[in-house]
Design a protein around this motif. Structure first.
Motif, PDB file in Angstrom:
ATOM      1  N   ASP A 124       4.125  53.117  53.989  1.00 14.03           N
ATOM      2  CA  ASP A 124       3.117  53.551  54.964  1.00 14.03           C
ATOM      3  C   ASP A 124       1.750  53.049  54.484  1.00 14.03           C
ATOM      4  O   ASP A 124       1.631  52.516  53.384  1.00 14.03           O
ATOM      5  CB  ASP A 124       3.139  55.083  55.044  1.00 14.03           C
ATOM      6  CG  ASP A 124       2.441  55.632  56.287  1.00 14.03           C
ATOM      7  OD1 ASP A 124       1.940  54.842  57.113  1.00 14.03           O
ATOM      8  OD2 ASP A 124       2.391  56.869  56.423  1.00 14.03           O
ATOM      9  N   ASP A 125       0.728  53.257  55.311  1.00 12.37           N
ATOM     10  CA  ASP A 125      -0.629  52.849  54.953  1.00 12.37           C
ATOM     11  C   ASP A 125      -1.278  53.898  54.052  1.00 12.37           C
ATOM     12  O   ASP A 125      -1.119  55.095  54.283  1.00 12.37           O
ATOM     13  CB  ASP A 125      -1.478  52.710  56.222  1.00 12.37           C
ATOM     14  CG  ASP A 125      -0.936  51.655  57.179  1.00 12.37           C
ATOM     15  OD1 ASP A 125      -0.035  50.904  56.789  1.00 12.37           O
ATOM     16  OD2 ASP A 125      -1.423  51.602  58.322  1.00 12.37           O
ATOM     17  N   PHE A 126      -2.034  53.453  53.054  1.00 19.29           N
ATOM     18  CA  PHE A 126      -2.685  54.368  52.124  1.00 19.29           C
ATOM     19  C   PHE A 126      -4.169  54.006  51.951  1.00 19.29           C
ATOM     20  O   PHE A 126      -4.510  53.180  51.115  1.00 19.29           O
ATOM     21  CB  PHE A 126      -1.977  54.361  50.767  1.00 19.29           C
ATOM     22  CG  PHE A 126      -0.647  55.036  50.815  1.00 19.29           C
ATOM     23  CD1 PHE A 126      -0.505  56.363  50.412  1.00 19.29           C
ATOM     24  CD2 PHE A 126       0.460  54.377  51.308  1.00 19.29           C
ATOM     25  CE1 PHE A 126       0.718  57.001  50.492  1.00 19.29           C
ATOM     26  CE2 PHE A 126       1.694  55.012  51.402  1.00 19.29           C
ATOM     27  CZ  PHE A 126       1.821  56.330  50.987  1.00 19.29           C
ATOM     28  N   ARG A 192      -2.380  48.560  52.989  1.00 21.85           N
ATOM     29  CA  ARG A 192      -1.774  48.884  54.286  1.00 21.85           C
ATOM     30  C   ARG A 192      -0.839  47.773  54.738  1.00 21.85           C
ATOM     31  O   ARG A 192      -0.935  46.636  54.293  1.00 21.85           O
ATOM     32  CB  ARG A 192      -2.862  49.127  55.331  1.00 21.85           C
ATOM     33  CG  ARG A 192      -3.690  47.915  55.673  1.00 21.85           C
ATOM     34  CD  ARG A 192      -4.701  48.258  56.741  1.00 21.85           C
ATOM     35  NE  ARG A 192      -5.522  47.106  57.114  1.00 21.85           N
ATOM     36  CZ  ARG A 192      -5.191  46.202  58.042  1.00 21.85           C
ATOM     37  NH1 ARG A 192      -4.032  46.272  58.687  1.00 21.85           N
ATOM     38  NH2 ARG A 192      -5.999  45.196  58.322  1.00 21.85           N
TER      39      ARG A 192
ATOM     40  N   HIS B 102      -3.269  64.097  57.099  1.00 18.14           N
ATOM     41  CA  HIS B 102      -2.675  62.771  57.252  1.00 18.14           C
ATOM     42  C   HIS B 102      -1.305  62.823  57.921  1.00 18.14           C
ATOM     43  O   HIS B 102      -0.942  61.926  58.673  1.00 18.14           O
ATOM     44  CB  HIS B 102      -2.571  62.136  55.862  1.00 18.14           C
ATOM     45  CG  HIS B 102      -2.283  60.680  55.858  1.00 18.14           C
ATOM     46  ND1 HIS B 102      -1.081  60.160  55.474  1.00 18.14           N
ATOM     47  CD2 HIS B 102      -3.050  59.617  56.202  1.00 18.14           C
ATOM     48  CE1 HIS B 102      -1.125  58.842  55.565  1.00 18.14           C
ATOM     49  NE2 HIS B 102      -2.305  58.486  55.991  1.00 18.14           N
ATOM     50  N   ASP B 124      -0.237  57.392  64.466  1.00 18.82           N
ATOM     51  CA  ASP B 124      -0.120  56.494  63.311  1.00 18.82           C
ATOM     52  C   ASP B 124      -1.395  55.627  63.250  1.00 18.82           C
ATOM     53  O   ASP B 124      -2.220  55.679  64.158  1.00 18.82           O
ATOM     54  CB  ASP B 124       1.123  55.607  63.486  1.00 18.82           C
ATOM     55  CG  ASP B 124       1.580  54.950  62.191  1.00 18.82           C
ATOM     56  OD1 ASP B 124       0.949  55.164  61.136  1.00 18.82           O
ATOM     57  OD2 ASP B 124       2.571  54.198  62.246  1.00 18.82           O
ATOM     58  N   ASP B 125      -1.504  54.851  62.181  1.00 19.86           N
ATOM     59  CA  ASP B 125      -2.654  53.968  62.022  1.00 19.86           C
ATOM     60  C   ASP B 125      -2.464  52.685  62.837  1.00 19.86           C
ATOM     61  O   ASP B 125      -1.361  52.125  62.854  1.00 19.86           O
ATOM     62  CB  ASP B 125      -2.817  53.583  60.550  1.00 19.86           C
ATOM     63  CG  ASP B 125      -3.054  54.792  59.659  1.00 19.86           C
ATOM     64  OD1 ASP B 125      -3.309  55.881  60.185  1.00 19.86           O
ATOM     65  OD2 ASP B 125      -2.984  54.623  58.430  1.00 19.86           O
ATOM     66  N   TYR B 157     -10.132  47.628  60.684  1.00 22.01           N
ATOM     67  CA  TYR B 157     -10.974  48.677  60.095  1.00 22.01           C
ATOM     68  C   TYR B 157     -12.310  48.136  59.585  1.00 22.01           C
ATOM     69  O   TYR B 157     -12.716  48.409  58.465  1.00 22.01           O
ATOM     70  CB  TYR B 157     -10.194  49.408  58.983  1.00 22.01           C
ATOM     71  CG  TYR B 157      -8.799  49.829  59.382  1.00 22.01           C
ATOM     72  CD1 TYR B 157      -8.584  50.573  60.536  1.00 22.01           C
ATOM     73  CD2 TYR B 157      -7.685  49.457  58.628  1.00 22.01           C
ATOM     74  CE1 TYR B 157      -7.302  50.941  60.915  1.00 22.01           C
ATOM     75  CE2 TYR B 157      -6.397  49.838  59.004  1.00 22.01           C
ATOM     76  CZ  TYR B 157      -6.222  50.566  60.147  1.00 22.01           C
ATOM     77  OH  TYR B 157      -4.952  50.931  60.508  1.00 22.01           O
ATOM     78  N   ARG B 193      -5.786  57.408  60.835  1.00 19.01           N
ATOM     79  CA  ARG B 193      -5.875  58.792  60.370  1.00 19.01           C
ATOM     80  C   ARG B 193      -6.735  58.842  59.117  1.00 19.01           C
ATOM     81  O   ARG B 193      -6.762  57.903  58.321  1.00 19.01           O
ATOM     82  CB  ARG B 193      -4.483  59.298  60.009  1.00 19.01           C
ATOM     83  CG  ARG B 193      -3.512  59.359  61.168  1.00 19.01           C
ATOM     84  CD  ARG B 193      -2.086  59.381  60.664  1.00 19.01           C
ATOM     85  NE  ARG B 193      -1.754  58.120  59.995  1.00 19.01           N
ATOM     86  CZ  ARG B 193      -0.675  57.910  59.264  1.00 19.01           C
ATOM     87  NH1 ARG B 193       0.203  58.876  59.073  1.00 19.01           N
ATOM     88  NH2 ARG B 193      -0.460  56.743  58.706  1.00 19.01           N
ATOM     89  N   GLN B 195      -7.157  60.501  55.503  1.00 17.81           N
ATOM     90  CA  GLN B 195      -6.228  61.035  54.513  1.00 17.81           C
ATOM     91  C   GLN B 195      -6.888  62.194  53.775  1.00 17.81           C
ATOM     92  O   GLN B 195      -8.030  62.098  53.358  1.00 17.81           O
ATOM     93  CB  GLN B 195      -5.943  59.900  53.546  1.00 17.81           C
ATOM     94  CG  GLN B 195      -4.894  60.155  52.542  1.00 17.81           C
ATOM     95  CD  GLN B 195      -4.456  58.824  51.949  1.00 17.81           C
ATOM     96  OE1 GLN B 195      -4.013  57.931  52.651  1.00 17.81           O
ATOM     97  NE2 GLN B 195      -4.594  58.696  50.664  1.00 17.81           N
TER      98      GLN B 195
END
Lengths: 196, 196
Positions: A124-126, A192, B102, B124-125, B157, B193, B195
């Protein structure tokens, strides 16, 4: 919805302009371009990605800083660069990222070079690796198990970008100097998936 | 792993310095700060977020451009700003984002003001809204159903940031001028999202 049919067929398309805001000399690209000078460009100052993703590079032959380019409009340099401190304003080569797969992406981060030490498997994206439990600001080696990822120097997807593909180097990046040809630091604070 | 116990209890912590690279005058913050001048600072040039997330603002009293600050190190201005074109280098107030979640975040984007027209529900992102099927570079109104989100002007982003929380304005942003006090455009090309 994650993989529109045209993009799944690999029909990549990027349009570049010499001036900001989609002005001046213009050209369409459907495949990799090792040097924009060969296409008669002196510079690129704005981009529209109609089908992506692509990765742009600071220098010809896919060298130097990397810039992820996903579908959308980039009217000026700072729309793709995350690193305004080291402001080159160069984007001299680019190519499609063919192995991106947003719904099946896996990567493993390692604390020590050559895939040693503590590890962290992600799918997943972090935006903040530290918030998710990684104990350090650094990542020493990375293995891409599937898909394509972009790792960033700072939290929140800022700073130097490293595009890491399953199809390049067999997905193996055993030390930070292999993250890109221009990696000055092993700082990686966010990562990501790349969206097809 | 998504919600470490300390952060779940809301024990937010941010350390700020007047100079780059964590040098000069320094102060710790555990709660919102409407003006750094009240704490004897003239400027902030580097930040460590020990427990987040926080949102920073260009001007006092939470006005102007917004900057998402998640756990990690921000050694200089460009580590948190995504908009090097409009380079103010100001970060004069900030506060914790208490409703970030998140793993339970939902938002609805609308094509027309006041939650009208075509809509798009996300959990989701999305580094490129256009790649995921949104037909335009613009978003006219946004409803946050749960959690907290950050929307961006450009894909990947980048550009202006808009922090959108369920707990603010009841999660309702009926036109782009409410995305932030400094929103100049309804361009929104990526969203993710926040976090905890």
């Amino acid at each position: 919805m994650t993989s529109p049919p045209m993009e799944a067929l690999g029909q990549f398309k990027l349009t570049a302009w010499e001036e900001e805001n989609f002005q001046g000399k213009r050209s369409e690209f459907l495949q990799e371009c090792p040097s924009i000078m060969d296409r008669g460009f002196r510079k690129i100052r704005s981009i529209k990605v109609e089908n992506g993703p692509w990765v742009g590079f600071e220098y010809p032959e896919y060298q130097g800083q990397q810039f992820i380019l996903e579908k959308g409009d980039y009217p000026r340099w700072e729309a793709w660069s995350g690193n305004s401190g080291y402001r080159t304003e160069h984007l001299l080569s680019f190519r499609p990222i063919k192995c991106a797969n947003h719904s099946d992406s896996k990567v493993t981060l390692y604390e020590v070079e050559n895939f040693q030490g503590r590890k962290f498997e992600l799918s997943d994206d972090f935006p903040s690796l530290q918030a998710m439990g990684w104990g350090s600001k650094e990542v020493a080696s990375i293995k891409v198990n599937s898909g394509a990822w972009v790792a960033y120097q700072y939290p929140g997807y800022r700073g130097y970008q490293y595009v890491l593909e399953r199809d390049r180097q067999n997905g193996e990046f055993p030390k930070y100097t292999e993250f890109s040809t221009q990696a000055h630091t092993n700082q990686v604070q966010s990562i990501r998936r790349i969206q097809h």
